[in-house]
Scaffold this motif. Sequence first.
Motif, mmCIF file in Angstrom:
data_model
loop_
_atom_site.group_PDB
_atom_site.id
_atom_site.type_symbol
_atom_site.label_atom_id
_atom_site.label_comp_id
_atom_site.label_asym_id
_atom_site.label_seq_id
_atom_site.Cartn_x
_atom_site.Cartn_y
_atom_site.Cartn_z
ATOM 1 N N VAL A 2 -36.158 11.967 65.762
ATOM 2 C CA VAL A 2 -35.095 12.930 66.076
ATOM 3 C C VAL A 2 -35.587 13.887 67.153
ATOM 4 O O VAL A 2 -36.565 14.596 66.968
ATOM 5 N N GLY A 3 -34.896 13.898 68.290
ATOM 6 C CA GLY A 3 -35.205 14.860 69.346
ATOM 7 C C GLY A 3 -36.557 14.626 69.992
ATOM 8 O O GLY A 3 -37.189 13.585 69.838
ATOM 9 N N SER A 4 -36.983 15.634 70.745
ATOM 10 C CA SER A 4 -38.272 15.601 71.434
ATOM 11 C C SER A 4 -39.330 16.242 70.538
ATOM 12 O O SER A 4 -39.016 16.795 69.482
ATOM 13 N N CYS A 18 -25.266 24.484 63.772
ATOM 14 C CA CYS A 18 -24.503 25.415 64.613
ATOM 15 C C CYS A 18 -24.227 24.824 65.990
ATOM 16 O O CYS A 18 -23.246 25.170 66.639
ATOM 17 N N ASN A 19 -25.091 23.939 66.439
ATOM 18 C CA ASN A 19 -24.895 23.241 67.705
ATOM 19 C C ASN A 19 -23.620 22.385 67.652
ATOM 20 O O ASN A 19 -22.948 22.187 68.647
ATOM 21 N N ALA A 20 -23.303 21.887 66.460
ATOM 22 C CA ALA A 20 -22.080 21.106 66.202
ATOM 23 C C ALA A 20 -21.867 19.977 67.201
ATOM 24 O O ALA A 20 -20.749 19.733 67.653
ATOM 25 N N ALA A 23 -23.356 14.177 67.957
ATOM 26 C CA ALA A 23 -24.535 13.326 67.795
ATOM 27 C C ALA A 23 -25.595 13.971 66.908
ATOM 28 O O ALA A 23 -26.687 13.432 66.783
ATOM 29 N N ALA A 24 -25.290 15.110 66.307
ATOM 30 C CA ALA A 24 -26.301 15.822 65.504
ATOM 31 C C ALA A 24 -26.738 14.976 64.313
ATOM 32 O O ALA A 24 -25.908 14.538 63.517
ATOM 33 N N ASP A 25 -28.025 14.786 64.203
ATOM 34 C CA ASP A 25 -28.539 13.950 63.116
ATOM 35 C C ASP A 25 -28.455 14.641 61.763
ATOM 36 O O ASP A 25 -28.363 13.976 60.730
ATOM 37 N N GLY A 26 -28.499 15.962 61.757
ATOM 38 C CA GLY A 26 -28.482 16.670 60.483
ATOM 39 C C GLY A 26 -27.117 16.682 59.817
ATOM 40 O O GLY A 26 -27.015 16.827 58.590
HETATM 41 C C1 FAD Z 1 -34.148 16.427 74.739
HETATM 42 C C2 FAD Z 1 -33.216 16.689 73.582
HETATM 43 C C3 FAD Z 1 -33.100 15.721 72.579
HETATM 44 C C4 FAD Z 1 -32.284 15.966 71.479
HETATM 45 N N1 FAD Z 1 -32.228 15.024 70.529
HETATM 46 C C5 FAD Z 1 -31.542 15.264 69.415
HETATM 47 C C6 FAD Z 1 -31.569 14.312 68.356
HETATM 48 O O1 FAD Z 1 -32.209 13.270 68.406
HETATM 49 N N2 FAD Z 1 -30.849 14.616 67.268
HETATM 50 C C7 FAD Z 1 -30.141 15.776 67.157
HETATM 51 O O2 FAD Z 1 -29.528 15.995 66.128
HETATM 52 N N3 FAD Z 1 -30.081 16.662 68.164
HETATM 53 C C8 FAD Z 1 -30.777 16.453 69.277
HETATM 54 N N4 FAD Z 1 -30.735 17.371 70.289
HETATM 55 C C9 FAD Z 1 -29.880 18.563 70.189
HETATM 56 C C10 FAD Z 1 -30.244 19.383 68.979
HETATM 57 O O3 FAD Z 1 -29.064 19.483 68.205
HETATM 58 C C11 FAD Z 1 -30.754 20.764 69.222
HETATM 59 O O4 FAD Z 1 -31.727 20.810 70.223
HETATM 60 C C12 FAD Z 1 -31.395 21.328 67.959
HETATM 61 O O5 FAD Z 1 -31.164 20.538 66.808
HETATM 62 C C13 FAD Z 1 -30.777 22.594 67.654
HETATM 63 O O6 FAD Z 1 -31.668 23.304 66.824
HETATM 64 P P1 FAD Z 1 -32.301 24.676 67.330
HETATM 65 O O7 FAD Z 1 -32.879 25.322 66.107
HETATM 66 O O8 FAD Z 1 -33.198 24.439 68.510
HETATM 67 O O9 FAD Z 1 -31.020 25.449 67.757
HETATM 68 P P2 FAD Z 1 -30.728 26.259 69.081
HETATM 69 O O10 FAD Z 1 -30.637 25.325 70.258
HETATM 70 O O11 FAD Z 1 -31.686 27.403 69.132
HETATM 71 O O12 FAD Z 1 -29.287 26.786 68.691
HETATM 72 C C14 FAD Z 1 -28.121 25.999 68.811
HETATM 73 C C15 FAD Z 1 -26.926 26.966 68.726
HETATM 74 O O13 FAD Z 1 -26.819 27.451 67.398
HETATM 75 C C16 FAD Z 1 -27.002 28.851 67.345
HETATM 76 N N5 FAD Z 1 -27.832 29.093 66.169
HETATM 77 C C17 FAD Z 1 -29.089 28.634 65.918
HETATM 78 N N6 FAD Z 1 -29.500 28.997 64.696
HETATM 79 C C18 FAD Z 1 -28.475 29.726 64.152
HETATM 80 C C19 FAD Z 1 -28.277 30.375 62.884
HETATM 81 N N7 FAD Z 1 -29.211 30.359 61.926
HETATM 82 N N8 FAD Z 1 -27.096 31.016 62.675
HETATM 83 C C20 FAD Z 1 -26.154 31.051 63.642
HETATM 84 N N9 FAD Z 1 -26.261 30.453 64.848
HETATM 85 C C21 FAD Z 1 -27.418 29.802 65.099
HETATM 86 C C22 FAD Z 1 -27.657 29.252 68.672
HETATM 87 O O14 FAD Z 1 -27.308 30.546 69.042
HETATM 88 C C23 FAD Z 1 -27.049 28.217 69.607
HETATM 89 O O15 FAD Z 1 -25.752 28.564 70.008
HETATM 90 C C24 FAD Z 1 -31.530 17.163 71.393
HETATM 91 C C25 FAD Z 1 -31.627 18.115 72.389
HETATM 92 C C26 FAD Z 1 -32.460 17.898 73.475
HETATM 93 C C27 FAD Z 1 -32.564 18.961 74.551
#
Ligand code: FAD
Length: 97
Positions: A2-4, A18-20, A23-26
């Motif tokens: 999942v992800g990088s 929250c990303n909604a 493709a979100a795996d969670g």
């Molecule tokens: C290279 C790359 C690969 C990826 N691959 C995958 C993958 O394989 N599977 C997958 O599911 N996703 C993938 N993603 C996207 C992934 O959904 C997000 O990067 C990550 O899961 C979001 O988690 P984060 O904690 O980094 O949230 P953030 O990116 O920090 O936050 C996402 C959004 O939610 C808000 N937020 C965060 N936490 C909270 C909280 N507790 N309450 C309210 N708002 C909040 C933030 O303000 C923002 O708007 C990928 C992204 C990239 C850049």
Amino acid sequence: EVGSVQIQNVASVAGNLCNASPAADGVPALLVLDAEVELRSTKATRQLPLGEFILGNRSTALQPGEMVTAIRVPKRSAVGASAFVKLGARRYLVISI
Ligand SMILES: Cc1cc2nc3c(=O)[nH]c(=O)nc-3n(C[C@H](O)[C@H](O)[C@H](O)COP(=O)(O)OP(=O)(O)OC[C@H]3O[C@@H](n4cnc5c(N)ncnc54)[C@H](O)[C@@H]3O)c2cc1C
């Protein structure tokens, strides 16, 4: 798978919800477990089933000033075993299909 490496080490499950992203795996894994999210602001705390929290593509029921402070999985969902199989075009750094 999942992800990088950065996402695997720093991202949170709450951020993934929250990303909604479609493709979100969670999301599917927690949906089938009947998870609910706790939303907290300085004024109130409320709980929403995950299916009501995610409104659509990149859209959630999060109100201004609220944050996700807990994700609850009912004990009845923790009975037995479950697995999540990711379908994508390649093995790593792939957007889920
Ligand atoms: C290279 C790359 C690969 C990826 N691959 C995958 C993958 O394989 N599977 C997958 O599911 N996703 C993938 N993603 C996207 C992934 O959904 C997000 O990067 C990550 O899961 C979001 O988690 P984060 O904690 O980094 O949230 P953030 O990116 O920090 O936050 C996402 C959004 O939610 C808000 N937020 C965060 N936490 C909270 C909280 N507790 N309450 C309210 N708002 C909040 C933030 O303000 C923002 O708007 C990928 C992204 C990239 C850049």
